[in-house]
Design a protein around this motif. Sequence first.
Motif, PDB file in Angstrom:
ATOM      1  N   THR A 152      -4.540  23.251  -6.364  1.00  0.00           N
ATOM      2  CA  THR A 152      -5.572  22.245  -6.152  1.00  0.00           C
ATOM      3  C   THR A 152      -6.320  22.621  -4.886  1.00  0.00           C
ATOM      4  N   PRO A 153      -7.625  22.888  -4.968  1.00  0.00           N
ATOM      5  CA  PRO A 153      -8.372  23.301  -3.772  1.00  0.00           C
ATOM      6  C   PRO A 153      -8.210  22.297  -2.639  1.00  0.00           C
ATOM      7  N   ARG A 154      -8.116  22.808  -1.429  1.00  0.00           N
ATOM      8  CA  ARG A 154      -7.909  21.943  -0.267  1.00  0.00           C
ATOM      9  C   ARG A 154      -9.052  20.943  -0.088  1.00  0.00           C
ATOM     10  N   GLU A 155     -10.267  21.355  -0.446  1.00  0.00           N
ATOM     11  CA  GLU A 155     -11.399  20.442  -0.311  1.00  0.00           C
ATOM     12  C   GLU A 155     -11.203  19.211  -1.197  1.00  0.00           C
ATOM     13  N   VAL A 156     -10.666  19.434  -2.399  1.00  0.00           N
ATOM     14  CA  VAL A 156     -10.408  18.322  -3.319  1.00  0.00           C
ATOM     15  C   VAL A 156      -9.308  17.427  -2.761  1.00  0.00           C
ATOM     16  N   ILE A 157      -8.262  18.051  -2.222  1.00  0.00           N
ATOM     17  CA  ILE A 157      -7.166  17.272  -1.650  1.00  0.00           C
ATOM     18  C   ILE A 157      -7.671  16.426  -0.482  1.00  0.00           C
ATOM     19  N   ARG A 158      -8.498  17.027   0.383  1.00  0.00           N
ATOM     20  CA  ARG A 158      -9.015  16.281   1.534  1.00  0.00           C
ATOM     21  C   ARG A 158      -9.824  15.067   1.082  1.00  0.00           C
ATOM     22  N   LEU A 159     -10.651  15.275   0.052  1.00  0.00           N
ATOM     23  CA  LEU A 159     -11.447  14.158  -0.458  1.00  0.00           C
ATOM     24  C   LEU A 159     -10.545  13.052  -0.988  1.00  0.00           C
ATOM     25  N   MET A 160      -9.511  13.433  -1.724  1.00  0.00           N
ATOM     26  CA  MET A 160      -8.584  12.439  -2.264  1.00  0.00           C
ATOM     27  C   MET A 160      -7.896  11.664  -1.145  1.00  0.00           C
ATOM     28  N   VAL A 161      -7.484  12.384  -0.105  1.00  0.00           N
ATOM     29  CA  VAL A 161      -6.806  11.736   1.019  1.00  0.00           C
ATOM     30  C   VAL A 161      -7.755  10.792   1.747  1.00  0.00           C
ATOM     31  N   GLU A 162      -9.000  11.232   1.944  1.00  0.00           N
ATOM     32  CA  GLU A 162      -9.975  10.385   2.634  1.00  0.00           C
ATOM     33  C   GLU A 162     -10.266   9.115   1.838  1.00  0.00           C
ATOM     34  N   LEU A 163     -10.301   9.239   0.509  1.00  0.00           N
ATOM     35  CA  LEU A 163     -10.567   8.069  -0.324  1.00  0.00           C
ATOM     36  C   LEU A 163      -9.432   7.045  -0.256  1.00  0.00           C
ATOM     37  N   LEU A 164      -8.234   7.508   0.077  1.00  0.00           N
ATOM     38  CA  LEU A 164      -7.104   6.586   0.198  1.00  0.00           C
ATOM     39  C   LEU A 164      -7.227   5.679   1.416  1.00  0.00           C
ATOM     40  N   GLU A 165      -7.997   6.134   2.429  1.00  0.00           N
ATOM     41  CA  GLU A 165      -8.215   5.351   3.651  1.00  0.00           C
ATOM     42  C   GLU A 165      -6.886   4.885   4.259  1.00  0.00           C
ATOM     43  N   ILE A 166      -5.990   5.826   4.451  1.00  0.00           N
ATOM     44  CA  ILE A 166      -4.687   5.500   5.042  1.00  0.00           C
ATOM     45  C   ILE A 166      -4.887   5.145   6.512  1.00  0.00           C
ATOM     46  N   PRO A 167      -4.466   3.973   6.953  1.00  0.00           N
ATOM     47  CA  PRO A 167      -4.666   3.590   8.358  1.00  0.00           C
ATOM     48  C   PRO A 167      -3.674   4.285   9.283  1.00  0.00           C
ATOM     49  N   ILE A 168      -4.027   4.354  10.567  1.00  0.00           N
ATOM     50  CA  ILE A 168      -3.063   4.828  11.559  1.00  0.00           C
ATOM     51  C   ILE A 168      -1.912   3.825  11.585  1.00  0.00           C
ATOM     52  N   PRO A 169      -0.687   4.261  11.320  1.00  0.00           N
ATOM     53  CA  PRO A 169       0.405   3.295  11.131  1.00  0.00           C
ATOM     54  C   PRO A 169       0.912   2.699  12.439  1.00  0.00           C
ATOM     55  N   GLU A 170       1.362   1.465  12.341  1.00  0.00           N
ATOM     56  CA  GLU A 170       2.055   0.811  13.451  1.00  0.00           C
ATOM     57  C   GLU A 170       3.497   0.503  13.075  1.00  0.00           C
ATOM     58  N   ARG A 171       3.857   0.863  11.860  1.00  0.00           N
ATOM     59  CA  ARG A 171       5.242   0.785  11.400  1.00  0.00           C
ATOM     60  C   ARG A 171       5.436   1.899  10.381  1.00  0.00           C
ATOM     61  N   HIS A 172       6.644   2.019   9.857  1.00  0.00           N
ATOM     62  CA  HIS A 172       6.960   3.156   8.994  1.00  0.00           C
ATOM     63  C   HIS A 172       6.123   3.153   7.716  1.00  0.00           C
ATOM     64  N   VAL A 173       5.584   4.337   7.385  1.00  0.00           N
ATOM     65  CA  VAL A 173       4.788   4.530   6.174  1.00  0.00           C
ATOM     66  C   VAL A 173       5.314   5.758   5.443  1.00  0.00           C
ATOM     67  N   SER A 174       5.492   5.638   4.128  1.00  0.00           N
ATOM     68  CA  SER A 174       5.905   6.772   3.309  1.00  0.00           C
ATOM     69  C   SER A 174       4.734   7.230   2.452  1.00  0.00           C
TER      70      SER A 174
END
Length: 365
Positions: free
Chosen positions: A191-213
Motif C-alpha cells: 500500500t503506497p505510503r501516500e495512501v496510508i498517510r491520507l487514511m491516517v489523516e482522515l482518521l483525525e486521531i487526537p493527541i492522546p491524554e490517556r491510553h490509545v490502541s
Amino acid sequence: MSLALNKPKLDNLAGDIWKSAERLRGKFKAYEYQGVILPIIVIRRLECVLLAWREAKRAEVLAKRPRRTDKELAQLVKELELNLQQSPFSNKTKWTLRKVYEEDHTLLEENFRAYINGFSKNVDDIIEHFNYRATIGTMVKNNRLAPILNQYKELELGPDQLSGLEMGYIYEEILRRFSELSGEEAGEHFTPREVIRLMVELLEIPIPERHVSIYDPACGTGGMLSVAKEHLLDRAATPAQRNNVEKFVTVHGHVRHYANRKQEHFLCASINGANEILNIRVVSIGLIDRTPVHPREVFADALSDRASAIIVAHNHPTGSLEPSATDVEVTGQLKSAGSVVGIALLDHIIFNQKGYYSFLENGLM
C-alpha cells in the motif's frame, strides 16, 4: 518528524539492496530470493538499532562513572543490554555482521549461526518465522553466505539514517519487487505510503491524554501502524505532547503472522470500553479448511478479561477470503451469544497472506 519521504534517497537504497537479490540468480529460484534477503535486512536493521543503543548507553554510563576502563564499560553495558527491562532486545554474543565476515571464513557459517542464535527471544521469534536457519544452509551450499554478509555488514540502516517510516518504505519496496518478480500483483502486498498517510489523516486521531490502541487487523509490514504513530508525533506541538504519544499510544498488528499457518487458527481479541485491546488469544486450531469453535470457548477468556467487546479472526489456508456458510453461521452464533452475556461482537475477520475480509466492512454484522 515530518511524514515527507526523500524518495530518491530511499529508491537508491532500495536499488542497492536489490543488487543482493541479483547475486542469487542461478543459485536460487526467483520465488526464493525474498527468503534470503528480507531476513538479512531485518537482522541488519536490528543490529544497527542495537549498536546505537549500546553507544547511547555507554555515554550515559560514562557520564556517571567517568573513571571506568573500556573493558569495564563494555561489561556494564552488556549487563544492561541483557536486562530486557533496560533494552528492547539483546544479543549475548560478541558478533556483528562485520565481525562475522572478517573472521576466518572456514568458520563463517558457525559464527553466523552463533550470532543469530544469540538474540533474545523476541528477535529469535522473528528469525524463526522466516525459517532462516534452514535458508543459511542453502546459502552456504551455493556459496552465497559470504557475498550477502559482505554487502550488508556496513549497510546504513540505523535509526539515525532511517526513521521507522523510511525503513518501512524500503522494506515494502523490496517486497513489492519480489512480488512482481514472482508474478504476483504488487498491490496484494504493498500500500503506497501516500495512501496510508491520507487514511491516517482522515482518521483525525487526537493527541492522546490517556491510553490509545491503534489496531491493524491484517497487518503486513506494519505500514499503517508506523505511519499512524509517526503522524501523531509529527502533530505533537510540545515535548509534553510528544511524551504523551510515546507513553499512551500502543500499536497492534497481532494476527497476520498466522496467515501462513497450514491449519485454521481461530483468534479472539478482548476489547475494553475504551476500545483498547486487552488480550488476543488462539481459541482453537482446526484443519486446513475448518476449525471447530464454540461460543463458550470464545467468551470464556473475554469474560475473565472483563471485556466489553470482542473481535474474532481466523486464517484461511486454502487461499480464498470468501466466508463459508459455516463462517457466517458461527458469526451469527457469536453475535447472539454476545448479546446474552453483554459482550458485543464488533467484527469477524478472515485473512490470509494476501489480504483480509471483514464481516463489518461487508455489511454482514
